[in-house]
Enzyme design. Sequence first.
Site, short mmCIF file in Angstrom:
data_model
loop_
_atom_site.label_atom_id
_atom_site.label_comp_id
_atom_site.label_asym_id
_atom_site.label_seq_id
_atom_site.Cartn_x
_atom_site.Cartn_y
_atom_site.Cartn_z
CB CYS A 23 -13.91 -10.06 21.37
SG CYS A 23 -14.49 -9.37 19.80
CG HIS A 52 -16.82 -13.98 20.65
ND1 HIS A 52 -16.01 -15.09 20.60
CD2 HIS A 52 -15.98 -12.91 20.55
CE1 HIS A 52 -14.75 -14.72 20.46
NE2 HIS A 52 -14.70 -13.40 20.44
#
Length: 266
Positions: A240, A226
């Site tokens: 992440c 992301h």
Amino acid sequence: MNMQIARRATVVAMAAGLGITAAAPAFAETTVPAPKELANAAVGPTVPVPQEARRGESDPVVKRAQQIMAKFGIPAGPADGITGQQTRQGLCAFRRISGLPVNRYSLNTETYRKLVEYDNKYSRLNQIGVSSFQGKSTFVHVQQACQTMFYVKDKKVQRVLPVSTGVRGHETPFGYYTLANTTRGWYCSTLYPESCRKQTTGEFAYISNFGNMYNPRQVVGAIFVHGSTSVPTYPASHGCIRVTVNDSDWLYHNVDRMPIFITGKY
């Protein structure tokens, strides 16, 4: 396949909780230290030996290396002749592309020779070929030692992006997964909603139970690729894979659902 991924993620999580270090999958790269350079190594008349510059002092050989990396779109910081963390990150990425041992060492003769060779041989990044990964010729590869993402299409390197993966205790898992389609816009964490709502980039914003994420794309479980406004040269996420907001937009427009390989250790 989803059941297998979920089962593997559960096993990894349980192992982490018990303090067990899981072995890297068979296809993971081995990060090998570069061979130590000899002080009087012969490098030829046209290839100067990179010297370790004093702190804050510009080295013309390092500057030339930075310029070559910039030519290929390899993020390595400003071409100022100073070896900072961005330059080390770029050198690591170049070593991965060129087949040299992958590490974040400063510029050495072996790497400089290869940079000059590639500068003379190629005019742009997407002319550089790499081997397939687990039989795949088009894929995304995240090399955690370099904190870098590579997009490869038909065995040609298309793009090199800086990333920031998971910190110790929240490591980004090694493995072979499928990079999902993009969910467009900002997803604001319930913990930090205001900082996310202030973003002016993106089509809309949602509240989620995850961290602030722009254009999130699921890798496995709660692990996403992301966009973020904070992408340092070292691991900083809770697992992440962070990319810059601009790179997240580029991925949205250019990279479809495809295999993603995560290897290496910072």
